[in-house]
Design a protein around this motif. Sequence first.
Motif, PDB file in Angstrom:
ATOM      1  N   GLY A   1      43.765   4.479  13.788  1.00 42.54           N
ATOM      2  CA  GLY A   1      43.767   5.769  14.468  1.00 42.54           C
ATOM      3  C   GLY A   1      45.177   6.187  14.840  1.00 42.54           C
ATOM      4  O   GLY A   1      46.167   5.712  14.274  1.00 42.54           O
ATOM      5  N   SER A   2      45.288   7.094  15.791  1.00 44.80           N
ATOM      6  CA  SER A   2      46.587   7.523  16.301  1.00 44.80           C
ATOM      7  C   SER A   2      46.397   8.079  17.700  1.00 44.80           C
ATOM      8  O   SER A   2      45.263   8.228  18.190  1.00 44.80           O
ATOM      9  CB  SER A   2      47.211   8.592  15.396  1.00 44.80           C
ATOM     10  OG  SER A   2      46.633   9.868  15.647  1.00 44.80           O
ATOM     11  N   ALA A   3      47.494   8.421  18.326  1.00 45.46           N
ATOM     12  CA  ALA A   3      47.449   8.984  19.679  1.00 45.46           C
ATOM     13  C   ALA A   3      46.764  10.338  19.721  1.00 45.46           C
ATOM     14  O   ALA A   3      46.414  10.818  20.804  1.00 45.46           O
ATOM     15  CB  ALA A   3      48.873   9.108  20.229  1.00 45.46           C
ATOM     16  N   ARG A   4      46.534  10.935  18.563  1.00 42.43           N
ATOM     17  CA  ARG A   4      45.964  12.287  18.537  1.00 42.43           C
ATOM     18  C   ARG A   4      44.616  12.360  19.251  1.00 42.43           C
ATOM     19  O   ARG A   4      44.316  13.337  19.920  1.00 42.43           O
ATOM     20  CB  ARG A   4      45.811  12.787  17.095  1.00 42.43           C
ATOM     21  CG  ARG A   4      47.130  13.071  16.413  1.00 42.43           C
ATOM     22  CD  ARG A   4      46.945  13.964  15.204  1.00 42.43           C
ATOM     23  NE  ARG A   4      46.300  13.281  14.089  1.00 42.43           N
ATOM     24  CZ  ARG A   4      46.000  13.897  12.934  1.00 42.43           C
ATOM     25  NH1 ARG A   4      46.258  15.182  12.775  1.00 42.43           N
ATOM     26  NH2 ARG A   4      45.431  13.215  11.958  1.00 42.43           N
ATOM     27  N   TYR A   5      43.784  11.324  19.117  1.00 42.79           N
ATOM     28  CA  TYR A   5      42.453  11.435  19.713  1.00 42.79           C
ATOM     29  C   TYR A   5      42.456  11.209  21.228  1.00 42.79           C
ATOM     30  O   TYR A   5      41.439  11.389  21.893  1.00 42.79           O
ATOM     31  CB  TYR A   5      41.417  10.566  19.010  1.00 42.79           C
ATOM     32  CG  TYR A   5      41.535   9.055  19.103  1.00 42.79           C
ATOM     33  CD1 TYR A   5      41.267   8.357  20.272  1.00 42.79           C
ATOM     34  CD2 TYR A   5      41.829   8.304  17.955  1.00 42.79           C
ATOM     35  CE1 TYR A   5      41.305   6.984  20.327  1.00 42.79           C
ATOM     36  CE2 TYR A   5      41.867   6.922  17.996  1.00 42.79           C
ATOM     37  CZ  TYR A   5      41.606   6.260  19.180  1.00 42.79           C
ATOM     38  OH  TYR A   5      41.648   4.886  19.227  1.00 42.79           O
ATOM     39  N   TRP A   6      43.619  10.837  21.784  1.00 44.61           N
ATOM     40  CA  TRP A   6      43.737  10.707  23.232  1.00 44.61           C
ATOM     41  C   TRP A   6      44.245  11.993  23.885  1.00 44.61           C
ATOM     42  O   TRP A   6      44.354  12.071  25.114  1.00 44.61           O
ATOM     43  CB  TRP A   6      44.697   9.578  23.581  1.00 44.61           C
ATOM     44  CG  TRP A   6      44.120   8.194  23.623  1.00 44.61           C
ATOM     45  CD1 TRP A   6      44.572   7.102  22.944  1.00 44.61           C
ATOM     46  CD2 TRP A   6      43.024   7.727  24.427  1.00 44.61           C
ATOM     47  NE1 TRP A   6      43.821   5.989  23.268  1.00 44.61           N
ATOM     48  CE2 TRP A   6      42.868   6.350  24.173  1.00 44.61           C
ATOM     49  CE3 TRP A   6      42.163   8.353  25.339  1.00 44.61           C
ATOM     50  CZ2 TRP A   6      41.881   5.582  24.794  1.00 44.61           C
ATOM     51  CZ3 TRP A   6      41.172   7.588  25.950  1.00 44.61           C
ATOM     52  CH2 TRP A   6      41.046   6.212  25.676  1.00 44.61           C
ATOM     53  N   GLN A   7      44.601  12.990  23.081  1.00 44.83           N
ATOM     54  CA  GLN A   7      45.263  14.177  23.593  1.00 44.83           C
ATOM     55  C   GLN A   7      44.489  14.861  24.721  1.00 44.83           C
ATOM     56  O   GLN A   7      45.043  15.182  25.776  1.00 44.83           O
ATOM     57  CB  GLN A   7      45.498  15.168  22.450  1.00 44.83           C
ATOM     58  CG  GLN A   7      46.469  16.295  22.768  1.00 44.83           C
ATOM     59  CD  GLN A   7      47.917  15.877  22.687  1.00 44.83           C
ATOM     60  OE1 GLN A   7      48.280  15.085  21.840  1.00 44.83           O
ATOM     61  NE2 GLN A   7      48.746  16.401  23.573  1.00 44.83           N
ATOM     62  N   ASN A   8      43.205  15.106  24.509  1.00 45.68           N
ATOM     63  CA  ASN A   8      42.413  15.822  25.513  1.00 45.68           C
ATOM     64  C   ASN A   8      42.225  15.010  26.793  1.00 45.68           C
ATOM     65  O   ASN A   8      42.236  15.560  27.905  1.00 45.68           O
ATOM     66  CB  ASN A   8      41.049  16.216  24.937  1.00 45.68           C
ATOM     67  CG  ASN A   8      41.162  17.300  23.879  1.00 45.68           C
ATOM     68  OD1 ASN A   8      42.135  18.053  23.846  1.00 45.68           O
ATOM     69  ND2 ASN A   8      40.174  17.376  22.991  1.00 45.68           N
ATOM     70  N   THR A   9      42.040  13.702  26.647  1.00 52.26           N
ATOM     71  CA  THR A   9      41.909  12.852  27.827  1.00 52.26           C
ATOM     72  C   THR A   9      43.195  12.862  28.642  1.00 52.26           C
ATOM     73  O   THR A   9      43.177  12.965  29.874  1.00 52.26           O
ATOM     74  CB  THR A   9      41.560  11.406  27.422  1.00 52.26           C
ATOM     75  OG1 THR A   9      40.428  11.401  26.553  1.00 52.26           O
ATOM     76  CG2 THR A   9      41.259  10.552  28.643  1.00 52.26           C
ATOM     77  N   ALA A  10      44.314  12.748  27.939  1.00 52.65           N
ATOM     78  CA  ALA A  10      45.614  12.775  28.612  1.00 52.65           C
ATOM     79  C   ALA A  10      45.831  14.105  29.319  1.00 52.65           C
ATOM     80  O   ALA A  10      46.318  14.149  30.457  1.00 52.65           O
ATOM     81  CB  ALA A  10      46.732  12.520  27.609  1.00 52.65           C
ATOM     82  N   ASP A  11      45.460  15.176  28.668  1.00 49.27           N
ATOM     83  CA  ASP A  11      45.634  16.500  29.265  1.00 49.27           C
ATOM     84  C   ASP A  11      44.820  16.613  30.561  1.00 49.27           C
ATOM     85  O   ASP A  11      45.287  17.154  31.563  1.00 49.27           O
ATOM     86  CB  ASP A  11      45.205  17.578  28.273  1.00 49.27           C
ATOM     87  CG  ASP A  11      45.528  18.971  28.783  1.00 49.27           C
ATOM     88  OD1 ASP A  11      46.715  19.265  29.003  1.00 49.27           O
ATOM     89  OD2 ASP A  11      44.585  19.763  28.978  1.00 49.27           O
ATOM     90  N   ALA A  12      43.602  16.062  30.543  1.00 53.35           N
ATOM     91  CA  ALA A  12      42.735  16.127  31.718  1.00 53.35           C
ATOM     92  C   ALA A  12      43.282  15.301  32.884  1.00 53.35           C
ATOM     93  O   ALA A  12      43.032  15.615  34.048  1.00 53.35           O
ATOM     94  CB  ALA A  12      41.332  15.646  31.359  1.00 53.35           C
ATOM     95  N   LEU A  13      44.038  14.248  32.579  1.00 49.21           N
ATOM     96  CA  LEU A  13      44.573  13.368  33.618  1.00 49.21           C
ATOM     97  C   LEU A  13      46.016  13.690  33.993  1.00 49.21           C
ATOM     98  O   LEU A  13      46.598  13.031  34.862  1.00 49.21           O
ATOM     99  CB  LEU A  13      44.477  11.903  33.170  1.00 49.21           C
ATOM    100  CG  LEU A  13      43.054  11.352  32.999  1.00 49.21           C
ATOM    101  CD1 LEU A  13      43.086   9.966  32.371  1.00 49.21           C
ATOM    102  CD2 LEU A  13      42.317  11.314  34.334  1.00 49.21           C
ATOM    103  N   SER A  14      46.587  14.700  33.342  1.00 50.89           N
ATOM    104  CA  SER A  14      48.006  14.989  33.542  1.00 50.89           C
ATOM    105  C   SER A  14      48.322  15.640  34.884  1.00 50.89           C
ATOM    106  O   SER A  14      49.490  15.790  35.240  1.00 50.89           O
ATOM    107  CB  SER A  14      48.531  15.874  32.400  1.00 50.89           C
ATOM    108  OG  SER A  14      47.837  17.107  32.351  1.00 50.89           O
ATOM    109  N   GLU A  15      47.288  16.033  35.632  1.00 52.63           N
ATOM    110  CA  GLU A  15      47.535  16.525  36.992  1.00 52.63           C
ATOM    111  C   GLU A  15      48.016  15.373  37.878  1.00 52.63           C
ATOM    112  O   GLU A  15      48.824  15.578  38.790  1.00 52.63           O
ATOM    113  CB  GLU A  15      46.256  17.123  37.584  1.00 52.63           C
ATOM    114  CG  GLU A  15      45.761  18.389  36.917  1.00 52.63           C
ATOM    115  CD  GLU A  15      46.565  19.613  37.329  1.00 52.63           C
ATOM    116  OE1 GLU A  15      47.449  19.464  38.215  1.00 52.63           O
ATOM    117  OE2 GLU A  15      46.316  20.690  36.778  1.00 52.63           O
ATOM    118  N   GLN A  16      47.521  14.171  37.601  1.00 52.30           N
ATOM    119  CA  GLN A  16      47.844  13.019  38.442  1.00 52.30           C
ATOM    120  C   GLN A  16      48.851  12.061  37.799  1.00 52.30           C
ATOM    121  O   GLN A  16      49.445  11.238  38.493  1.00 52.30           O
ATOM    122  CB  GLN A  16      46.571  12.227  38.770  1.00 52.30           C
ATOM    123  CG  GLN A  16      45.577  12.971  39.637  1.00 52.30           C
ATOM    124  CD  GLN A  16      44.687  13.910  38.826  1.00 52.30           C
ATOM    125  OE1 GLN A  16      44.570  13.777  37.606  1.00 52.30           O
ATOM    126  NE2 GLN A  16      44.077  14.877  39.506  1.00 52.30           N
TER     127      GLN A  16
END
Length: 306
Positions: free
Chosen positions: A36-51
Amino acid sequence: MPYINVRGVEHYYEWVKKSSGSLAKPVMVFMHGWAGSARYWQNTADALSEQFDCLLYDLRGFGRSCGKPTIGQASEAVAESESPQEESEAIRGLTYELEEYADDLAALLDGLRIQRVYIHAHSMGASVATLFFNRYPQRVERGILTCSGIFEYDEKSFSAFHKFGGYVVKFRPKWLSKIPFVDRMFMARFLYSPIPHSERQAFLEDFLEADYDAAIGTIFTSVSKAQAEVMPQEFAKLTVPTLLVAGEYDKIIPAEMGRQAAALSDKVEFVMIPNTAHFPMLEDVPTYLQRVQEFLQINTPKPQVG
């Protein structure tokens, strides 16, 4: 695109951040699974980027990261070695042992001058993360392992898996991604609930582009007699507070394997997400994020005063 030289190999990385004024945020590192790659973590990271300031990177040989050093990079690695042992390691090259990938992460953090992090990892990446937790516990605040576990060694089934895996990796024509509905068929074994076409397509493309040696090498090191013996020990000696998330219908790493791993340490909290398989963070986004946020103790209602 941002790249950083890690132990002589160019690694792709990116930041997902949101402005918070002068407030410094902790760093959360995301690690993907096999092929895989980091691409599939993009949305999760975006959701947690407030903290968190979220650091995504592609493991060596996968996604946009190189599989091995170029001649010039290998020479630089030798030149920068501080001891004969380090020089020998630089000359012989890196292997695909999961412990080496844990050391890759340590070198990546050193290169970016990051001392202590949260780690959010999936599948093979979660095995690497577990090893990292025990090799570098002083560098980890908390860990989230998604679709991870322990398994028993079975020579016949392991041999069959390696043979089949070798064939799959060898037969990867690039034109496969252009055939309609192939992404749906390719991901069928990994999913219970549907995910968007763009995410299925991205995973197929990452699989087709993965470095051959890295893909084959990690099949043999991830699913092996050695790992079947090592991983229970690694889970048992964890000192890092860890959340282990399983998908109810995961065929790759069944939820029971995760439950057994979590039972080995009182530092591990086990959660199973219903109606998901090997990608619960994509199949049921709201539930996954809720479980993760509860573990991280963020986004919880503040007590009323007065």
